[in-house]
Design a protein around this motif. Sequence first.
Motif, PDB file in Angstrom:
ATOM      1  N   ASN A   1       0.824  -1.215   0.000  1.00  0.00           N
ATOM      2  CA  ASN A   1       0.000   0.000   0.000  1.00  0.00           C
ATOM      3  C   ASN A   1       0.851   1.256   0.000  1.00  0.00           C
ATOM      4  O   ASN A   1       0.491   2.269  -0.622  1.00  0.00           O
ATOM      5  N   VAL A   2       1.975   1.213   0.714  1.00  0.00           N
ATOM      6  CA  VAL A   2       2.883   2.376   0.697  1.00  0.00           C
ATOM      7  C   VAL A   2       3.372   2.646  -0.726  1.00  0.00           C
ATOM      8  O   VAL A   2       3.378   3.783  -1.219  1.00  0.00           O
ATOM      9  N   GLU A   3       3.801   1.566  -1.384  1.00  0.00           N
ATOM     10  CA  GLU A   3       4.257   1.724  -2.771  1.00  0.00           C
ATOM     11  C   GLU A   3       3.103   2.143  -3.681  1.00  0.00           C
ATOM     12  O   GLU A   3       3.275   2.950  -4.615  1.00  0.00           O
TER      13      GLU A   3
ATOM     14  N   ARG B   1       1.751   2.380 -14.187  1.00  0.00           N
ATOM     15  CA  ARG B   1       0.427   1.755 -14.222  1.00  0.00           C
ATOM     16  C   ARG B   1       0.530   0.214 -14.158  1.00  0.00           C
ATOM     17  O   ARG B   1      -0.267  -0.455 -13.485  1.00  0.00           O
ATOM     18  N   ARG B   2       1.528  -0.316 -14.894  1.00  0.00           N
ATOM     19  CA  ARG B   2       1.712  -1.783 -14.836  1.00  0.00           C
ATOM     20  C   ARG B   2       2.092  -2.248 -13.435  1.00  0.00           C
ATOM     21  O   ARG B   2       1.567  -3.260 -12.933  1.00  0.00           O
ATOM     22  N   ARG B   3       2.998  -1.515 -12.815  1.00  0.00           N
ATOM     23  CA  ARG B   3       3.397  -1.864 -11.448  1.00  0.00           C
ATOM     24  C   ARG B   3       2.210  -1.757 -10.502  1.00  0.00           C
ATOM     25  O   ARG B   3       2.038  -2.579  -9.603  1.00  0.00           O
TER      26      ARG B   3
ATOM     27  N   ILE C   1       0.015  -4.765 -10.897  1.00  0.00           N
ATOM     28  CA  ILE C   1       0.630  -5.950 -10.257  1.00  0.00           C
ATOM     29  C   ILE C   1       0.415  -5.913  -8.749  1.00  0.00           C
ATOM     30  O   ILE C   1       0.065  -6.919  -8.115  1.00  0.00           O
ATOM     31  N   LEU C   2       0.616  -4.749  -8.153  1.00  0.00           N
ATOM     32  CA  LEU C   2       0.454  -4.642  -6.701  1.00  0.00           C
ATOM     33  C   LEU C   2      -0.995  -4.902  -6.291  1.00  0.00           C
ATOM     34  O   LEU C   2      -1.266  -5.603  -5.307  1.00  0.00           O
ATOM     35  N   LYS C   3      -1.947  -4.309  -7.027  1.00  0.00           N
ATOM     36  CA  LYS C   3      -3.356  -4.514  -6.682  1.00  0.00           C
ATOM     37  C   LYS C   3      -3.761  -5.977  -6.849  1.00  0.00           C
ATOM     38  O   LYS C   3      -4.487  -6.535  -6.010  1.00  0.00           O
ATOM     39  N   HIS C   4      -3.248  -6.620  -7.923  1.00  0.00           N
ATOM     40  CA  HIS C   4      -3.552  -8.046  -8.119  1.00  0.00           C
ATOM     41  C   HIS C   4      -2.966  -8.905  -6.993  1.00  0.00           C
ATOM     42  O   HIS C   4      -3.621  -9.834  -6.492  1.00  0.00           O
ATOM     43  N   ARG C   5      -1.742  -8.573  -6.590  1.00  0.00           N
ATOM     44  CA  ARG C   5      -1.110  -9.351  -5.514  1.00  0.00           C
ATOM     45  C   ARG C   5      -1.876  -9.185  -4.199  1.00  0.00           C
ATOM     46  O   ARG C   5      -2.059 -10.144  -3.432  1.00  0.00           O
TER      47      ARG C   5
END
Length: 680
Positions: free
Chosen positions: A90-92, A211-213, A216-220
Amino acid sequence: LEKLKPDKDKEDPGDRKLLEHASANIGDFKLKSAPDYIVPESQRINTEKKRRQMVLLMSSVQTVKMQYNKKFLALRDLKKILCEKINKDNVELKALNLKLGINEVPTDVHMTKDEWPENRDQVTDEDLEEFENILAERAKAKAGNASAGFGGGEDDDEKEVEQKVEEKTKAQEDISERKRRLRMLHKKSLQAIPLSNADRRRRSINELIFRRRREILKHRIEVAKGSFDKSLRTLRSEKTRLDVDLKATDLRMLTLLEELKLLSRFEASEKEMLELRKGAIDSKVAIQNDMKFITAELDKKKAAVTTCRLEEKKIKTIFEDLLRNHLGTDSDDSAKHQLHRIFEKKVKRKRQSDQADSDSDDSDSEDSEDQDKIPAGCSEEVFNKVILLRAKLANAAEALQGIKKACSQTETKFKSLKLKLETVEKELTKRKHDLQDFQKTKQTALNQIKMNLPLRLSQIEYTDDGSMPGDISQALIFTLEQKQSLDRNLQKVKDEGKLLQRKLADLKKKHRELKKDIKQKQQDISAEERKSENVQTLKFGKKIDLKILRQVSKDDEIKTCKKKLEEMEEADFLSLADWDSKIKRAKDNLSKVVKMNTASLEKVEMLRKTKMKLEEELNSTAKQPKMSTQSGIERLQLEREEMLKLMKMQENEISALKAEIYVLGRKSDGYNTSYAPMQR
C-alpha cells in the motif's frame, strides 16, 4: 502304540481349544437385546473399562481441540504476515497513485488487540503515555467542573474527552487536505510548463511502467486477501463440523456416565463371582500340576519295578549257571532238587523297626539255617553261594514289593486327585455359567439406557420401500460398515449353502454306489460261506467254528513268542555273565602286566646305576700312573677287555628290556594280554 491310543470317551485337549476359539471368534449376529444373546468374554464391560473408555474419549476430544487451535493460530500468523506485506504494498501503491495523479487512497489492514489475547497483560510505553494523557484530561475536566460549582459526573468527562479527540482528528484531516491541495496546485503548475518531445515520450513510458506496477500490486493484494478468505471459510466449516461432533461427544459422555453409575451397582457382585471363578481355576491348575508330578513319579516307579524284575531274572539265571557249572548234567537230581528247594524257600526277613524282637528274629534265622543242610554231592562253597543268591533274591523281592506298594498308594492318590479335579471342573463350569447369567442380566440393564444419537437425513436410508416414513421408532440402526458386513455374510451363507447342496448330492451318489458295493460284497460273502460250509462238511462231516480256530492259533502264537522271548532273555543273561567273567580275567591280566612292567623298570634303573658306577671306576683307573712292567700292562688290557664285554652285555640287556617295556606298554591298552619271558 496301544498305550498311545486315546480313549474313546476322552476329549482331545487340542480339539477342545479349537472349539473354544471357534465359539469365541466365529461371530454372533444376534441383537444385544435378544434373550439368547451371550456376551463374549472379550466384550464384557465393568467400571474400570468404562472409566478408561471415558478417559480415552476425553483425551480424543482434547486432541481434536488442540489440532484445531494449531490450525487457527497458524492462520492468525499467516494473517499477520499478509497484513505486513499488504501495508508495504500500500505504501508503494500510494506513491504510484501520487505520481499518476490518481485520487485513490488504499486502505491499510491491521490486526486488533482482541486477536492476541495472550498479550493482554503486556503494556508498552505508548499505552502508558496514552493512559496518562487520558487521566490528566479527566482530572482537568473534573477541576473545571468543580470551579464552576456544578457536579457533572463521569459522563460529562467522557463527552468532553470524546469532543477533544474529535477536534484533534478534524485538525489532522484539515492539515492533510491542505497538503493534498498544495501538491495538486504544484502539479498543475508543472503541467502548465511546455515540454519537449523527448520529455513527453519519457513521461509516457514512465506512466506505462507505473500503471503496470500498480496493477501488479493490486492483483497481488487481491490474491492474498482471496487466499486468506478461502482458508478462513475452510476453517469455519471445519469448526462447524467440529462443534457438531463435540455436541455428539457430550451426549455420548452423558450416556457413558449413566452406564458407569449402573455398572457401579453391579461391581461388588461381579468382583465376588470373579474371585470365586479365579479360585476354581487356581485349584484346577494346582491339581493338574500335582497329577503331572504324580504321573512322572509313577512312571519312575514302574521303571524301578521293571528293573527289579530283571534283577530277579538275572539272579535266577546265575543260580542255574551255578548248578550247571558245578554239579554238571550227569550228577544226582536229588542234590539239584534240594538246592532248588533251598533257593526258592521263603525266609523270614528281619525288620529294622522291630528292635525289641531282634533276638527272636536271630533265633528264627538260626533255626532256618539249621534246617538248610548241605545236600549230598554238593560242596560247601556252592551251598554258600546258593544261600547268598537266595538272600539277594529275597532283597530284590522285598524291594519289588515295596515299590508295588508305593505304586498302589500313588495310583490311589492319583485317582483321588482325578475325582477332585472332576469336582473342581464341575464347580468351575457352574461359576462360568453363573457369571454368564450375571453378564446377561447386566447387559439387559445396560440396554434399558436411552441414547441420544444425532443423525442427518443424508445418513438415514430406510430399506423397506425406499421412502422415509414419519415414524422410525421400530427401525433398526446399522452403520454402513455393519450393513456391508451383513450383506457379505449373507452372500457367504448362500455360497456355503450351494456348496453343501453339491456335497450332499455327491454324498447321496456315493451312498448309492456304496450300497450297491455292499450288496455285491454280501452276495460274494454268502457264496464263499456256502462254499466253505460244503468243504467243511465234506472234510470233517460238520461245520467248524472258525473263531475257535483263530483263537487257538493266536494262543499258540503268543505262547511261541513268549517262549522265544524267555530264551532270548536267558541267552542275553548268559552272554552278559560271560562278558563279566572275561572282563574280570582281562583286568587280572592287566594288573599282572603292570606289575611286570614296574619290575622291569626297577631292573633298568638298577643296571643304569651299575653302569654309572663302572664308568666311574674306569675313569679312576685311567688316572692312575702307568706300570713299568709288561705284566701290569697286560693285566690292565685284560681287565679293560672284560669291562668292555660286560658293558656290551649290559647295553644289550638294557635295549632288550626297553623293547620288552615298549611291547608291554602297547599291549596294556587291551583286556586279553599275554606275557612271554625274555630269551637271553
